[in-house]
Design an enzyme around this catalytic site. Sequence first.
Site, mmCIF file in Angstrom:
data_model
loop_
_atom_site.group_PDB
_atom_site.id
_atom_site.type_symbol
_atom_site.label_atom_id
_atom_site.label_comp_id
_atom_site.label_asym_id
_atom_site.label_seq_id
_atom_site.Cartn_x
_atom_site.Cartn_y
_atom_site.Cartn_z
ATOM 1 N N THR A 70 0.827 -1.204 0.000
ATOM 2 C CA THR A 70 0.000 0.000 0.000
ATOM 3 C C THR A 70 0.861 1.255 0.000
ATOM 4 O O THR A 70 0.591 2.213 -0.733
ATOM 5 C CB THR A 70 -0.941 -0.003 1.219
ATOM 6 O OG1 THR A 70 -1.883 -1.071 1.079
ATOM 7 C CG2 THR A 70 -1.696 1.304 1.342
ATOM 8 N N SER A 194 3.769 -6.555 -3.214
ATOM 9 C CA SER A 194 3.638 -6.731 -1.765
ATOM 10 C C SER A 194 4.082 -8.132 -1.391
ATOM 11 O O SER A 194 3.531 -9.119 -1.877
ATOM 12 C CB SER A 194 2.186 -6.496 -1.340
ATOM 13 O OG SER A 194 2.045 -6.557 0.058
ATOM 14 N N ALA A 195 5.081 -8.239 -0.505
ATOM 15 C CA ALA A 195 5.726 -9.523 -0.232
ATOM 16 C C ALA A 195 4.789 -10.554 0.376
ATOM 17 O O ALA A 195 4.913 -11.754 0.090
ATOM 18 C CB ALA A 195 6.926 -9.312 0.687
ATOM 19 N N HIS A 196 3.854 -10.143 1.223
ATOM 20 C CA HIS A 196 3.025 -11.145 1.887
ATOM 21 C C HIS A 196 2.020 -11.795 0.936
ATOM 22 O O HIS A 196 1.375 -12.771 1.288
ATOM 23 C CB HIS A 196 2.309 -10.556 3.106
ATOM 24 C CG HIS A 196 1.190 -9.627 2.791
ATOM 25 N ND1 HIS A 196 1.372 -8.301 2.473
ATOM 26 C CD2 HIS A 196 -0.145 -9.812 2.746
ATOM 27 C CE1 HIS A 196 0.210 -7.725 2.252
ATOM 28 N NE2 HIS A 196 -0.731 -8.619 2.407
ATOM 29 N N CYS A 320 -22.604 -8.489 3.298
ATOM 30 C CA CYS A 320 -22.993 -9.092 4.571
ATOM 31 C C CYS A 320 -21.779 -9.354 5.469
ATOM 32 O O CYS A 320 -21.934 -9.619 6.659
ATOM 33 C CB CYS A 320 -23.720 -10.411 4.333
ATOM 34 S SG CYS A 320 -25.117 -10.293 3.211
#
Length: 460
Positions: A70, A194-196, A320
């Site tokens: 991000t 993003s590494a994860h 929901c």
Amino acid sequence: MPYFDAASAAPLHPVARQALLAALDEGWADPARLYREGRRARLLLDAAREAAADAVGCRPDELVFTSSGTTAVHAGIAGALSGRRRVGRHLALSAVEHSSVLHTAAAHEAAGGSFTEVPVGRSGAVDPAAYAGALRPDTALACLQSANHEVGTEQPVAEVAALCADAGVPLLVDAAQSLGWGPVAGGWSLLTGSAHKWGGPAGVGLLAVRKGVRFAPQGPAGERESGRAPGFENLPAIVAAAASLRAVRDEAAAEAVRLRALVDRIRSAVAERVGDVEVVGDPERRLPHLVTFSCLYVDGETLLHELDRHGFSVSSGSSCTSSTLEPSHVLKAMGVLSEGNVRVSLPVGTAEADVDRFLEVLPGVVAEVRERLGAPVAVSPSPSPAASLVVDALGRRCPIPVIELAKVIGEVPVGTTVTVLADDEAARLDIPAWCEMREQEYVGEEPADRGSAYVVRRLS
């Protein structure tokens, strides 16, 4: 317990764990220092940068590490917009970008800039010609993800990049979901990851900016990472991220074939065994490990809890299951059913037996949730059809408005209407989707004293 939510965060790859532990011993010093420990840390950082750049397909001096994917998106968009501020302050992006891109666009607009969202089709992909139509003389930057994080659809990056190049507009590609499977094709200008998402540790992102792209880092100047990512580098995590990216790439070709076969099995079995289900996303041009489907007459939050109770960890874009009570912006942009939405994203190494058991459990879980909500098993015509009906579903959340519609549609004559009063945002998406699945006519939305009135004409 089978974990089927790799699109949110992939399990830590064994190579990442090994590299992380080794780097904790060897890479704790400041890589900017000239003494022995600092030089050793600098060698580790340089090696990690070279490995990551090779995987991305850029030069090592074009790539910096950030504190998250991000952060990389925020820094990339802000820097590119600032670097090209003399061109204009317009930003182009697809309607299904990750929230980090959408939030940055909203902040840019609040600061006096503007942006255009390019719509997508029901598969979730943009039309390159439509994207080109969003480019203006004052467009400073264009953004397009390589593959969608919710439905897995791959975007035509190469085609859009060529059109952007013709228009003289740099293209930023959010490659968070696809980078572990291979490099991004096409002439992109900026790229984030993003590494994860590929099995590296959380808290590491990357930003690549091609040479020649006008870029002005925002915020206070820093001495590290070319001034584009301030703060002390988390060197052990960076080393682990680069090592795991290389490792997953080595496995990607074979694992993609295996997982694609498992996803194909899910796509076909869900449609056959569950009923009243819509499998969304492009069936061919997609990530190999991800499938999303939506089930009529199902409360998404309850469905996820029940699957968790049976040992399966999955995700959802249903309103929901969200705190905002609004359906996923991706499903909304695609115009597909959002209620009872399930995203299955298989991590590397997923066993076939776990997928088989998921497909055995799923139909019973969906049936149980539908029964609990009083969903109709089948719609049968009323022996004495009523005139047009109005269904009051105000104050009731998805999927109740659609369930109430399904219960009464057989009570009106063919050619007449049922009007559903609802103030749940999901109804705006799910009632038209129900009409398409049931081959009824969605007349449209009308204003009401509270919420909206959704008008459906019975065709059969």
